[in-house]
Scaffold this motif. Structure first.
Motif, PDB file in Angstrom:
ATOM      1  N   SER A   1       0.808  -1.220   0.000  1.00  0.00           N
ATOM      2  CA  SER A   1       0.000   0.000   0.000  1.00  0.00           C
ATOM      3  C   SER A   1       0.840   1.268   0.000  1.00  0.00           C
ATOM      4  O   SER A   1       0.286   2.369  -0.043  1.00  0.00           O
ATOM      5  CB  SER A   1      -0.924   0.011   1.228  1.00  0.00           C
ATOM      6  OG  SER A   1      -1.820  -1.081   1.204  1.00  0.00           O
ATOM      7  N   GLY A   2       2.164   1.120   0.085  1.00  0.00           N
ATOM      8  CA  GLY A   2       3.043   2.281   0.115  1.00  0.00           C
ATOM      9  C   GLY A   2       3.016   3.025   1.440  1.00  0.00           C
ATOM     10  O   GLY A   2       3.266   4.237   1.485  1.00  0.00           O
ATOM     11  N   LEU A   3       2.727   2.300   2.522  1.00  0.00           N
ATOM     12  CA  LEU A   3       2.645   2.909   3.844  1.00  0.00           C
ATOM     13  C   LEU A   3       3.789   2.432   4.728  1.00  0.00           C
ATOM     14  O   LEU A   3       4.401   1.397   4.467  1.00  0.00           O
ATOM     15  CB  LEU A   3       1.314   2.553   4.518  1.00  0.00           C
ATOM     16  CG  LEU A   3       0.047   3.076   3.836  1.00  0.00           C
ATOM     17  CD1 LEU A   3      -1.186   2.462   4.488  1.00  0.00           C
ATOM     18  CD2 LEU A   3      -0.014   4.599   3.908  1.00  0.00           C
ATOM     19  N   ALA A   4       4.049   3.186   5.792  1.00  0.00           N
ATOM     20  CA  ALA A   4       5.054   2.811   6.792  1.00  0.00           C
ATOM     21  C   ALA A   4       4.413   2.872   8.168  1.00  0.00           C
ATOM     22  O   ALA A   4       3.423   3.575   8.385  1.00  0.00           O
ATOM     23  CB  ALA A   4       6.252   3.753   6.724  1.00  0.00           C
ATOM     24  N   SER A   5       5.001   2.140   9.104  1.00  0.00           N
ATOM     25  CA  SER A   5       4.537   2.162  10.495  1.00  0.00           C
ATOM     26  C   SER A   5       5.725   2.482  11.395  1.00  0.00           C
ATOM     27  O   SER A   5       6.312   1.591  12.007  1.00  0.00           O
ATOM     28  CB  SER A   5       3.908   0.817  10.885  1.00  0.00           C
ATOM     29  OG  SER A   5       3.448   0.840  12.224  1.00  0.00           O
ATOM     30  N   PRO A   6       6.085   3.762  11.491  1.00  0.00           N
ATOM     31  CA  PRO A   6       7.254   4.120  12.307  1.00  0.00           C
ATOM     32  C   PRO A   6       7.042   3.919  13.797  1.00  0.00           C
ATOM     33  O   PRO A   6       8.004   3.754  14.547  1.00  0.00           O
ATOM     34  CB  PRO A   6       7.477   5.597  11.969  1.00  0.00           C
ATOM     35  CG  PRO A   6       6.141   6.080  11.504  1.00  0.00           C
ATOM     36  CD  PRO A   6       5.507   4.924  10.814  1.00  0.00           C
ATOM     37  N   THR A   7       5.789   3.962  14.239  1.00  0.00           N
ATOM     38  CA  THR A   7       5.466   3.693  15.637  1.00  0.00           C
ATOM     39  C   THR A   7       4.463   2.553  15.698  1.00  0.00           C
ATOM     40  O   THR A   7       3.744   2.279  14.727  1.00  0.00           O
ATOM     41  CB  THR A   7       4.866   4.931  16.336  1.00  0.00           C
ATOM     42  OG1 THR A   7       3.628   5.279  15.696  1.00  0.00           O
ATOM     43  CG2 THR A   7       5.819   6.108  16.272  1.00  0.00           C
TER      44      THR A   7
ATOM     45  N   LYS B   1      11.093  -5.947  12.024  1.00  0.00           N
ATOM     46  CA  LYS B   1      10.672  -6.487  10.727  1.00  0.00           C
ATOM     47  C   LYS B   1       9.732  -5.531  10.015  1.00  0.00           C
ATOM     48  O   LYS B   1       9.770  -5.405   8.785  1.00  0.00           O
ATOM     49  CB  LYS B   1       9.983  -7.839  10.923  1.00  0.00           C
ATOM     50  CG  LYS B   1      10.905  -8.986  11.277  1.00  0.00           C
ATOM     51  CD  LYS B   1      10.117 -10.292  11.377  1.00  0.00           C
ATOM     52  CE  LYS B   1      11.031 -11.465  11.682  1.00  0.00           C
ATOM     53  NZ  LYS B   1      10.263 -12.747  11.787  1.00  0.00           N
ATOM     54  N   ILE B   2       8.903  -4.856  10.781  1.00  0.00           N
ATOM     55  CA  ILE B   2       7.933  -3.939  10.188  1.00  0.00           C
ATOM     56  C   ILE B   2       8.574  -2.597   9.833  1.00  0.00           C
ATOM     57  O   ILE B   2       8.072  -1.871   8.982  1.00  0.00           O
ATOM     58  CB  ILE B   2       6.741  -3.761  11.156  1.00  0.00           C
ATOM     59  CG1 ILE B   2       5.979  -5.085  11.270  1.00  0.00           C
ATOM     60  CG2 ILE B   2       5.807  -2.648  10.709  1.00  0.00           C
ATOM     61  CD1 ILE B   2       4.923  -5.107  12.344  1.00  0.00           C
ATOM     62  N   GLY B   3       9.706  -2.297  10.470  1.00  0.00           N
ATOM     63  CA  GLY B   3      10.389  -1.043  10.194  1.00  0.00           C
ATOM     64  C   GLY B   3      10.098   0.049  11.194  1.00  0.00           C
ATOM     65  O   GLY B   3      10.301   1.239  10.899  1.00  0.00           O
ATOM     66  N   MET B   4       9.637  -0.310  12.365  1.00  0.00           N
ATOM     67  CA  MET B   4       9.329   0.681  13.395  1.00  0.00           C
ATOM     68  C   MET B   4      10.595   1.287  13.984  1.00  0.00           C
ATOM     69  O   MET B   4      11.641   0.651  14.004  1.00  0.00           O
ATOM     70  CB  MET B   4       8.528   0.024  14.530  1.00  0.00           C
ATOM     71  CG  MET B   4       7.135  -0.370  14.162  1.00  0.00           C
ATOM     72  SD  MET B   4       6.290  -1.117  15.581  1.00  0.00           S
ATOM     73  CE  MET B   4       4.851  -1.774  14.713  1.00  0.00           C
ATOM     74  N   THR B   5      10.421   2.487  14.512  1.00  0.00           N
ATOM     75  CA  THR B   5      11.494   3.125  15.260  1.00  0.00           C
ATOM     76  C   THR B   5      11.144   3.279  16.738  1.00  0.00           C
ATOM     77  O   THR B   5      12.040   3.465  17.555  1.00  0.00           O
ATOM     78  CB  THR B   5      11.824   4.507  14.674  1.00  0.00           C
ATOM     79  OG1 THR B   5      10.629   5.310  14.657  1.00  0.00           O
ATOM     80  CG2 THR B   5      12.353   4.380  13.254  1.00  0.00           C
ATOM     81  N   THR B   6       9.852   3.219  17.065  1.00  0.00           N
ATOM     82  CA  THR B   6       9.422   3.355  18.457  1.00  0.00           C
ATOM     83  C   THR B   6       8.309   2.365  18.760  1.00  0.00           C
ATOM     84  O   THR B   6       7.309   2.315  18.034  1.00  0.00           O
ATOM     85  CB  THR B   6       8.919   4.778  18.762  1.00  0.00           C
ATOM     86  OG1 THR B   6       9.935   5.728  18.423  1.00  0.00           O
ATOM     87  CG2 THR B   6       8.570   4.932  20.234  1.00  0.00           C
ATOM     88  N   VAL B   7       8.480   1.598  19.843  1.00  0.00           N
ATOM     89  CA  VAL B   7       7.437   0.705  20.335  1.00  0.00           C
ATOM     90  C   VAL B   7       6.863   1.323  21.601  1.00  0.00           C
ATOM     91  O   VAL B   7       7.595   1.659  22.531  1.00  0.00           O
ATOM     92  CB  VAL B   7       7.972  -0.708  20.632  1.00  0.00           C
ATOM     93  CG1 VAL B   7       6.875  -1.586  21.212  1.00  0.00           C
ATOM     94  CG2 VAL B   7       8.535  -1.337  19.361  1.00  0.00           C
ATOM     95  N   ILE B   8       5.546   1.469  21.635  1.00  0.00           N
ATOM     96  CA  ILE B   8       4.867   2.205  22.690  1.00  0.00           C
ATOM     97  C   ILE B   8       3.923   1.272  23.441  1.00  0.00           C
ATOM     98  O   ILE B   8       3.097   0.595  22.820  1.00  0.00           O
ATOM     99  CB  ILE B   8       4.069   3.381  22.089  1.00  0.00           C
ATOM    100  CG1 ILE B   8       5.017   4.339  21.359  1.00  0.00           C
ATOM    101  CG2 ILE B   8       3.265   4.108  23.161  1.00  0.00           C
ATOM    102  CD1 ILE B   8       4.313   5.311  20.425  1.00  0.00           C
TER     103      ILE B   8
END
Length: 274
Positions: free
Chosen positions: A55-61, A92-99
């Protein structure tokens, strides 16, 4: 400083996302969004990453339990995954922050409980860094029920946590907790990396206070951004270091994609996001 990036907490469309992950993400991308905030990702990181890429999306958090020994589910409580498992999935998803999205109310009602929450997060700072990411905490309103020596439990938590622990402030729930939300945003300074952009008519009393009636999302009167009582514009202006403005509804008032589009328009037209 740069304006925040717009995002959407996928819990907002939990039903739609569960039924049609790729189709739901395509609809968000069609609105012009580039980022989302994943939840329940630890058991399916490869599936989510593939759908995001398509979908061309990212999940940074993303949201995942880090501070509780057990995770409640409709089928009963289960042990939470080890932090290393959470961070590996996030990477794996490409996150930078886990909350961490929620710590039960009773743990915020004692000084020892608050100290334990802070200590657990502090211990995870270096572990997360080994995976190239940071950890954070997302509030509801239970953090503002009790005070110790003139400090709210939330203020005590902030004092006890490592400055590298990042903060995601849910603006609706902070107001429900009786906070001056723009002032709280300003006080968080550089630690505030994300806000949940959520509006509506806040409950008249903190629903997590002892003796309160039980409640659920169905009882909430949440509305499109800019049409409720939460001072969203003032709060966003008060946090020049915010990196992500995350649209969320615990209960969308109508068609969830139209509601997301309306909140996204509020952010764009107000000049609050890049």
């Amino acid at each position: 400083m740069a304006l925040p990036l717009a995002s959407v907490q996928l819990y907002t469309l939990a039903k739609e996302f569960s039924e049609d992950m790729s189709g739901s993400l395509d609809k968000l991308a069609a609105l012009g969004l580039k980022n989302v905030e994943a939840f329940d990702f630890v058991r399916r990181p490869d599936e989510i990453r593939a759908a995001l890429d398509a979908s061309g999306l990212a999940s940074p958090t993303g949201h995942a339990p880090l501070l509780s020994d057990e995770l409640w589910t409709p089928d009963g409580s289960i042990p939470t995954p080890a932090p290393e498992v959470v961070f590996e999935a996030a990477a794996k998803i490409g996150m930078t922050t886990v909350i961490d999205p929620f710590v039960p109310a009773e743990r915020w009602f004692t000084e020892d409980g608050v100290a334990d929450i802070a200590e657990r997060l502090n211990r995870l700072v270096e572990t997360a860094a080994g995976f190239g990411m940071t950890v954070g905490y997302h509030n509801h309103a239970q953090e503002f029920v009790k005070s110790f020596d003139g400090q709210s439990a939330y203020e005590r938590f902030l004092q006890l946590t490592d400055d590298r622990v990042e903060i995601e402030l849910d603006l609706f729930w902070a107001q429900t907790g009786g906070q001056d939300v723009p002032a709280l945003v300003e006080s968080l300074g550089d630690r505030l990396v994300a806000v949940h952009v959520k509006d509506g008519v806040v409950p008249t009393a903190n629903p997590w206070a002892p003796g309160s009636e039980s409640f659920g999302s169905d009882s909430l009167d949440q509305r499109r951004a800019g049409t409720g009582s939460v001072p969203l514009a003032e709060s966003l202006k008060a946090g020049p270091g915010i990196r992500f403005a995350v649209i969320e509804y615990d209960k969308a008032p109508g068609d969830v994609f139209e509601d997301i589009a309306a909140s996204y328009a509020f952010l764009r037209e107000g000049g609050f996001v890049a």
